[in-house]
Design a protein around this motif. Structure first.
Motif, PDB file in Angstrom:
ATOM      1  N   THR A 130       0.847  -1.184   0.000  1.00 19.42           N
ATOM      2  CA  THR A 130       0.000   0.000   0.000  1.00 19.42           C
ATOM      3  C   THR A 130       0.889   1.243   0.000  1.00 19.42           C
ATOM      4  OG1 THR A 130      -1.796  -1.101   1.191  1.00 19.42           O
ATOM      5  CG2 THR A 130      -1.779   1.296   1.244  1.00 19.42           C
ATOM      6  N   ILE A 131       0.619   2.140  -0.929  1.00 24.30           N
ATOM      7  CA  ILE A 131       1.342   3.415  -1.025  1.00 24.30           C
ATOM      8  C   ILE A 131       0.366   4.525  -0.660  1.00 24.30           C
ATOM      9  CG2 ILE A 131       2.597   4.983  -2.556  1.00 24.30           C
ATOM     10  CD1 ILE A 131       3.178   2.499  -4.328  1.00 24.30           C
ATOM     11  N   ARG A 132       0.773   5.414   0.262  1.00 24.60           N
ATOM     12  CA  ARG A 132      -0.081   6.525   0.670  1.00 24.60           C
ATOM     13  C   ARG A 132       0.685   7.836   0.532  1.00 24.60           C
ATOM     14  NH1 ARG A 132      -1.126   2.632   4.671  1.00 24.60           N
ATOM     15  NH2 ARG A 132      -3.264   1.829   4.649  1.00 24.60           N
ATOM     16  N   SER A 133       0.049   8.832  -0.055  1.00 21.85           N
ATOM     17  CA  SER A 133       0.688  10.145  -0.128  1.00 21.85           C
ATOM     18  C   SER A 133       0.685  10.764   1.258  1.00 21.85           C
ATOM     19  CB  SER A 133      -0.041  11.049  -1.124  1.00 21.85           C
ATOM     20  OG  SER A 133      -1.381  11.263  -0.705  1.00 21.85           O
ATOM     21  N   GLY A 134       1.737  11.520   1.552  1.00 14.14           N
ATOM     22  CA  GLY A 134       1.858  12.149   2.860  1.00 14.14           C
ATOM     23  C   GLY A 134       1.926  13.662   2.750  1.00 14.14           C
ATOM     24  N   ALA A 217       5.809  10.113   0.833  1.00 20.60           N
ATOM     25  CA  ALA A 217       4.863   9.012   0.631  1.00 20.60           C
ATOM     26  C   ALA A 217       5.282   7.859   1.528  1.00 20.60           C
ATOM     27  CB  ALA A 217       4.837   8.571  -0.829  1.00 20.60           C
ATOM     28  N   ALA A 218       4.288   7.157   2.047  1.00 24.62           N
ATOM     29  CA  ALA A 218       4.559   6.005   2.908  1.00 24.62           C
ATOM     30  C   ALA A 218       4.271   4.720   2.150  1.00 24.62           C
ATOM     31  CB  ALA A 218       3.699   6.072   4.166  1.00 24.62           C
ATOM     32  N   VAL A 219       5.148   3.749   2.324  1.00 21.99           N
ATOM     33  CA  VAL A 219       4.972   2.430   1.697  1.00 21.99           C
ATOM     34  C   VAL A 219       4.822   1.397   2.808  1.00 21.99           C
ATOM     35  CG1 VAL A 219       6.036   0.646   0.263  1.00 21.99           C
ATOM     36  CG2 VAL A 219       6.304   3.058  -0.354  1.00 21.99           C
ATOM     37  N   GLU A 220       3.734   0.640   2.727  1.00 21.65           N
ATOM     38  CA  GLU A 220       3.474  -0.441   3.681  1.00 21.65           C
ATOM     39  C   GLU A 220       3.487  -1.749   2.912  1.00 21.65           C
ATOM     40  OE1 GLU A 220      -0.183  -1.091   6.660  1.00 21.65           O
ATOM     41  OE2 GLU A 220      -0.613  -1.715   4.603  1.00 21.65           O
TER      42      GLU A 220
END
Length: 370
Positions: A130-134, A217-220
């Motif tokens: 999952t990639i989320r913009s920060g 961006a965060a990568v989970e």
């Protein structure tokens, strides 16, 4: 390279290959391939399409791994013959060719050796990323989409199957978040070193004054456990929302409320899926990912409690892990391993192997020193 140098180098390469094959267990791998070939030949296999795809995917990757080992063994033999010819005929061109081949073999062995460093509990599983913009507004959303493209291209280079599960588009450009599944042996072990915070520095194409902007961006990365572990979810603990799948700009992908959002009330974990064709399929996919996240959360809590009892206060290795600088110079640098390259565009086009291999080696060294 002198004849004695060739002999020493060849002996070292053979020893490296032997150590790798001992860890991989080529006999067991050969038996696995044989069993999978029998499964794939079963005329009733495609009665269950999902299982058939999984069997064929496993067979393809196991065969590829076995072929890599056999190919390297053959290449070392050929290089040995080439080195002998160069020495006997005192041929500088053949010697140069043999030297280049030995360098290439060493690089291929180093890449194969990475598999032997993945011994985590879930390393062999498929991965859900999952990639989320920060922080960083529209630049962060655009950066998140750049990362999605980067990982997709990297997986395509490896012939790994990528399945987009959910995408939430930002209003102006880019994405708020995206979740995708990577189906391949050791996908989680390989990609888990990419988890953490990524940072982009560049002249913003969205800033009319041409100023330099920073986006995060965060990568989970979690393993897709496929029901192999026991996590029971009480239906009363779930809030289920259905909505219409949509694309950029709110354009409808279909005309039914097939997208599903599951909220696990006790933990607050939210999983949404919209890329399957039906609400039932999206709900099943969301539930699989939710189960994986809950199990991983449980394991992390147990590990944190264990570390607290040990007095372990180390920060997570995944945080603030990589910078992508496009201005005033080009450089992508991993802040944990120190690995860096000057060609940022190549990285965004999927040239990630150097970073991932360095990350896996770094993680293995950290595990061995604990």
């Amino acid at each position: 390279m002198a004849e004695t140098d060739f002999s020493s180098e060849l002996a070292e390469l053979r020893d490296t290959l032997r150590r790798i094959t001992d860890v991989i267990d080529v006999d067991a791998l050969t038996a696995e391939v044989s069993d999978l070939e029998q499964e794939a030949a079963d005329p009733n296999l495609w009665d269950n399409q999902e299982n058939a795809q999984k069997v064929n995917s496993q067979l393809s990757h196991k065969q590829a791994q076995l072929n890599r080992v056999r190919s390297l063994d053959s290449r070392i033999e050929d290089a040995e013959i080439m080195a002998e010819m160069a020495a006997e005929e005192n041929d500088a061109d053949t010697a140069a060719e043999a030297t280049a081949e030995l360098v290439s073999i060493r690089k291929a062995l180093a890449s194969l050796e990475i598999v032997t460093l993945m011994s985590g509990e879930y390393d062999e599983y498929d991965a859900v990323v999952t990639i989320r913009s920060g922080a960083g507004g529209v630049d962060a959303a655009d950066f998140a989409e750049m990362l999605l493209r980067m990982y997709t291209r990297w997986a395509e280079r490896r012939d790994w199957n990528v399945k987009i599960l959910d995408t939430s588009y930002a209003e102006e450009a880019g994405i708020k978040s995206a979740t995708f599944e990577v189906q391949a042996p050791y996908a989680f072990g390989t990609l888990s070193v990419e988890a953490g915070t990524h940072r982009l520095v560049r002249i913003s194409p969205f800033d009319n004054q041409g100023r330099r902007q920073t986006g995060f961006a965060a990568v989970e990365v979690i393993p897709l456990l496929e029901g192999t572990e026991s996590i029971e979810i009480d239906e009363n603990d779930l809030k289920v929302d259905v909505f219409r799948s949509s694309g950029p700009g709110g354009q409808s992908v279909n005309t039914t409320d097939s997208a599903v959002r599951l909220t696990h009330l006790p933990s607050g974990i939210v999983v949404s899926m919209q890329n399957e064709k039906s609400q039932i399929q999206n709900r099943a996919a969301a539930l699989r990912v939710l189960e994986s996240r809950l199990l991983l959360k449980k394991k992390e809590e147990e590990k944190a409690q264990e570390n607290e009892m040990k007095g372990d206060v180390k920060a997570s290795w995944g945080d603030q892990m990589r910078s992508y600088v496009l201005h005033p110079f080009q450089m992508v640098k991993d802040l944990r391993t120190g690995h860096e390259v000057g060609n940022a565009q190549a990285v965004f086009d999927g040239d990630l192997d150097g970073f991932i291999e360095a990350g896996i080696r770094w993680r293995a060294q950290g595990s061995s020193s604990d």
